[in-house]
Scaffold this motif. Structure first.
Motif, PDB file in Angstrom:
ATOM      1  N   TRP A  85       7.297 -18.352   7.119  1.00 53.15           N
ATOM      2  CA  TRP A  85       6.617 -17.446   6.174  1.00 53.15           C
ATOM      3  C   TRP A  85       5.476 -18.181   5.469  1.00 53.15           C
ATOM      4  O   TRP A  85       4.388 -17.634   5.306  1.00 53.15           O
ATOM      5  CB  TRP A  85       7.617 -16.919   5.150  1.00 53.15           C
ATOM      6  N   ARG A 103       2.584 -18.626   7.914  1.00 56.44           N
ATOM      7  CA  ARG A 103       1.839 -17.395   8.185  1.00 56.44           C
ATOM      8  C   ARG A 103       1.089 -16.906   6.953  1.00 56.44           C
ATOM      9  O   ARG A 103       0.028 -16.280   7.074  1.00 56.44           O
ATOM     10  CB  ARG A 103       2.798 -16.313   8.675  1.00 56.44           C
ATOM     11  N   SER A 104       1.621 -17.197   5.770  1.00 50.77           N
ATOM     12  CA  SER A 104       0.986 -16.718   4.537  1.00 50.77           C
ATOM     13  C   SER A 104      -0.101 -17.668   4.044  1.00 50.77           C
ATOM     14  O   SER A 104      -1.179 -17.239   3.621  1.00 50.77           O
ATOM     15  CB  SER A 104       2.040 -16.531   3.442  1.00 50.77           C
ATOM     16  N   LEU A 105       0.182 -18.971   4.088  1.00 53.87           N
ATOM     17  CA  LEU A 105      -0.730 -19.959   3.520  1.00 53.87           C
ATOM     18  C   LEU A 105      -1.443 -20.799   4.578  1.00 53.87           C
ATOM     19  O   LEU A 105      -2.345 -21.568   4.246  1.00 53.87           O
ATOM     20  CB  LEU A 105       0.042 -20.882   2.563  1.00 53.87           C
TER      21      LEU A 105
END
Length: 300
Positions: A22, A25-27
């Motif tokens: 996560w 994929r987010s940062l």
């Protein structure tokens, strides 16, 4: 007695892996890679058996006594490859620099219309091969995997990439069911990939010389290739740092022959060739070795 590889408890868990994914994929992948350092530190401090296996291998591959930094690089390479594997499974479109070293005879065998057997190892990342196949629409790669022995990875692929999960050929199914599934895949001109560097306790093994010692390799892949009458190719996808992977291919034979009169010697010769090739690339990229268990037998 050393614990068999398929009996070792998995020290990661899907919750932690999904958290790192996560973050990636987010940062972004660079941020997620920063988290690998404390994770590697944790395994250096607590991974007794894994560190022992790392020391045994690196001593052979480096021809010297490994230092603390060598173990750190070893575990960090493994963590980096695992992160990229999860990103690929999740459909992330990250840019990987893949140097494909594919001799003409390998390309011909892969597109012969007969399908072929691709022998892999826990040396680098086979997942980048599948990522490359996705971009080459005329190349299909199916993976033969024992889903029962790879519980955590099986759960991950079912959650992250259900389409890929459905394409996996489950090696835990035995006998005619497995052979039929393989024949169907090969009839579709698929490249069927399977690991050939780990042998189970209940599996027929072949003794080979590997990095100055005696190791056991499964006989199954060679018997299977002979029965299926398809070309056999070796493939090693080596992680070179950053986003760079070096993929090496080698054609073993257009047809694996195991004559009844010299069957054992033929099996020995094929397995030894695989071991020699694996040793060659293991020395080139020693931190890519991901068999963290007692790999060598104590007696020949």
């Amino acid at each position: 007695m050393a614990e068999a590889w398929d009996q070792q408890q998995e020290r990661s868990n899907t919750v932690m892996l999904r958290l790192i994914l996560w973050i990636a994929r987010s940062l972004g992948r660079p941020v997620a890679r920063l988290l690998l350092f404390p994770i590697v530190g944790y395994f250096l401090l607590t991974g007794g058996s894994a560190k022992k296996a790392s020391r045994d291998f690196l001593r052979r591959a480096l021809n010297r006594e490994p230092r603390w930094l060598d173990h750190a690089k070893h575990f960090h390479t493994f963590a980096s490859v695992m992160l990229d594997r999860m990103l690929i499974l999740s459909g992330n479109k990250m840019k990987l620099d893949m140097q494909m070293n594919q001799p003409p005879e390998v390309a011909t065998a892969m597109r012969s219309g007969r399908g072929c057997l691709l022998l892999l190892a826990h040396l680098g990342s086979f997942e980048v091969l599948r990522a490359r196949a996705v971009s080459e629409t005329d190349l299909r790669i199916r993976i033969l995997m024992d889903m029962a022995s790879n519980r955590m990875f099986s759960t991950l692929i079912q959650q992250l990439d259900p389409v890929f999960a459905k394409s996996v050929i489950d090696a835990s199914q035995r006998g005619p069911t497995l052979v039929l599934a393989l024949k169907e895949a090969l009839a579709e001109d698929a490249v069927v990939g399977t690991m050939a560097d780990r042998v189970r306790d209940d599996e027929r093994a072949v003794s080979v010389e590997f990095l100055g010692g005696t190791a056991q390799l499964p006989a199954g892949p060679w018997i299977l290739a002979s029965a299926l009458n398809v070309p056999v190719i070796l493939a090693f996808s080596l992680y070179r740092g950053g986003n760079h992977y070096d993929v090496q291919f080698e054609l073993v034979s257009e047809k694996i022959e195991l004559p009844r009169s010299s069957r054992e010697q033929a099996l020995q010769n094929y397995a030894q060739r695989y071991a020699d090739c694996m040793a060659h690339y293991a020395k080139q990229a020693p931190y890519n070795w991901f068999n963290f268990y007692d790999y060598w037998t104590k007696t020949p």
